[in-house]
Design a protein around this motif. Structure first.
Motif, PDB file in Angstrom:
ATOM      1  N   SER A   6      37.915  35.218  35.057  1.00 33.41           N
ATOM      2  CA  SER A   6      37.013  36.057  35.752  1.00 33.41           C
ATOM      3  C   SER A   6      36.985  36.333  36.963  1.00 33.41           C
ATOM      4  N   ARG A   7      37.851  35.667  37.887  1.00 29.12           N
ATOM      5  CA  ARG A   7      38.133  36.091  39.128  1.00 29.12           C
ATOM      6  C   ARG A   7      38.969  37.486  39.176  1.00 29.12           C
ATOM      7  N   ILE A   8      40.011  37.492  38.171  1.00 26.31           N
ATOM      8  CA  ILE A   8      41.053  38.550  38.053  1.00 26.31           C
ATOM      9  C   ILE A   8      40.215  39.813  37.710  1.00 26.31           C
ATOM     10  N   ASN A   9      39.156  39.628  36.650  1.00 29.42           N
ATOM     11  CA  ASN A   9      38.451  40.568  36.116  1.00 29.42           C
ATOM     12  C   ASN A   9      37.605  41.246  37.209  1.00 29.42           C
ATOM     13  N   GLU A  10      37.119  40.466  38.130  1.00 28.65           N
ATOM     14  CA  GLU A  10      36.339  41.118  39.286  1.00 28.65           C
ATOM     15  C   GLU A  10      37.422  41.856  40.192  1.00 28.65           C
ATOM     16  N   LEU A  11      38.332  41.082  40.527  1.00 33.73           N
ATOM     17  CA  LEU A  11      39.241  41.822  41.460  1.00 33.73           C
ATOM     18  C   LEU A  11      39.734  43.126  40.927  1.00 33.73           C
ATOM     19  N   LEU A  12      40.222  43.306  39.777  1.00 32.89           N
ATOM     20  CA  LEU A  12      40.819  44.507  39.229  1.00 32.89           C
ATOM     21  C   LEU A  12      39.616  45.464  39.142  1.00 32.89           C
ATOM     22  N   GLN A  13      38.296  45.139  38.800  1.00 28.86           N
ATOM     23  CA  GLN A  13      37.135  46.060  38.703  1.00 28.86           C
ATOM     24  C   GLN A  13      37.042  46.598  39.966  1.00 28.86           C
ATOM     25  N   ARG A  14      36.826  45.910  41.309  1.00 29.83           N
ATOM     26  CA  ARG A  14      36.833  46.309  42.614  1.00 29.83           C
ATOM     27  C   ARG A  14      37.988  47.193  42.977  1.00 29.83           C
ATOM     28  N   GLU A  15      39.077  46.929  42.766  1.00 25.71           N
ATOM     29  CA  GLU A  15      40.541  47.642  43.035  1.00 25.71           C
ATOM     30  C   GLU A  15      40.484  49.009  42.314  1.00 25.71           C
ATOM     31  N   VAL A  16      40.369  48.760  41.023  1.00 29.26           N
ATOM     32  CA  VAL A  16      40.188  49.932  40.242  1.00 29.26           C
ATOM     33  C   VAL A  16      39.278  51.050  40.615  1.00 29.26           C
ATOM     34  N   SER A  34      32.467  49.865  34.813  1.00 29.23           N
ATOM     35  CA  SER A  34      31.659  48.881  34.567  1.00 29.23           C
ATOM     36  C   SER A  34      31.805  47.418  34.270  1.00 29.23           C
ATOM     37  N   ASP A  35      33.288  47.392  33.957  1.00 24.29           N
ATOM     38  CA  ASP A  35      33.674  45.997  33.394  1.00 24.29           C
ATOM     39  C   ASP A  35      35.056  45.941  33.365  1.00 24.29           C
ATOM     40  N   VAL A  36      35.588  44.917  33.498  1.00 27.92           N
ATOM     41  CA  VAL A  36      37.064  44.758  33.037  1.00 27.92           C
ATOM     42  C   VAL A  36      37.331  43.273  32.242  1.00 27.92           C
ATOM     43  N   ASP A  37      38.081  43.697  31.283  1.00 23.39           N
ATOM     44  CA  ASP A  37      38.207  42.358  30.344  1.00 23.39           C
ATOM     45  C   ASP A  37      39.769  42.068  30.094  1.00 23.39           C
ATOM     46  N   CYS A  38      40.360  41.127  30.860  1.00 25.07           N
ATOM     47  CA  CYS A  38      41.995  41.022  30.880  1.00 25.07           C
ATOM     48  C   CYS A  38      42.077  39.828  29.931  1.00 25.07           C
ATOM     49  N   SER A  39      43.169  40.022  29.314  1.00 21.46           N
ATOM     50  CA  SER A  39      43.641  38.807  28.268  1.00 21.46           C
ATOM     51  C   SER A  39      44.045  37.648  28.944  1.00 21.46           C
ATOM     52  N   THR A  40      44.159  36.509  28.414  1.00 21.17           N
ATOM     53  CA  THR A  40      44.448  35.238  29.114  1.00 21.17           C
ATOM     54  C   THR A  40      45.773  35.159  29.481  1.00 21.17           C
ATOM     55  N   ASP A  41      46.824  35.952  28.715  1.00 25.16           N
ATOM     56  CA  ASP A  41      48.298  36.069  29.189  1.00 25.16           C
ATOM     57  C   ASP A  41      48.517  36.975  30.233  1.00 25.16           C
ATOM     58  N   LEU A  42      47.464  37.766  30.860  1.00 29.60           N
ATOM     59  CA  LEU A  42      47.514  38.824  31.844  1.00 29.60           C
ATOM     60  C   LEU A  42      48.415  40.122  31.250  1.00 29.60           C
TER      61      LEU A  42
END
Length: 114
Positions: A6-16, A34-42
């Motif tokens: 969840s933190r990685i998704n938020e970070l990627l959304q902000r940075e993109v 609007s959203d980012v959905d990163c897989s568990t294996d990144l």
């Protein structure tokens, strides 16, 4: 979903969003991440975007992401350090458009009830 993802998704959304604003401002003014959905294996990340406009604006945004996607990923990877940096897949998200339609319907009902 784990709290780390969840933190990685938020970070990627902000940075993109930030990299789009900084380097592609004129081309991406009507586009919202609007959203980012990163897989568990990144390894993969779905970047959901919304566009102000009609179907032509959506097609233009998709073409833009096809053109700048690799550069955008490279710029983001310089600011976000992960063991594996995900590959970006850009996906149109119609949820904001549907939300606006629902708000319009509620406004119409409110006007009719007055």
């Amino acid at each position: 979903m784990s709290q780390r993802i969840s933190r990685i998704n938020e970070l990627l959304q902000r940075e993109v969003s930030e990299q789009m604003r900084r380097y592609y401002r004129s081309e991406t003014a009507a586009i919202t991440i609007s959203d980012v959905d990163c897989s568990t294996d990144l390894r993969h990340a779905k970047i959901f975007f919304s566009v102000l406009g009609d179907d032509a604006a959506i097609r233009d945004a998709e073409a833009l992401f096809n053109r700048i996607g690799k550069d955008l990923r490279q710029r983001v990877s310089k600011h976000v350090i992960l063991k594996y940096f995900p590959r970006f897949d850009f996906v149109y998200d119609p949820s904001l458009e549907r939300g606006a339609e629902i708000n319009d319907l509620l406004d119409q009902l409110d006007i009719e009830n007055d």
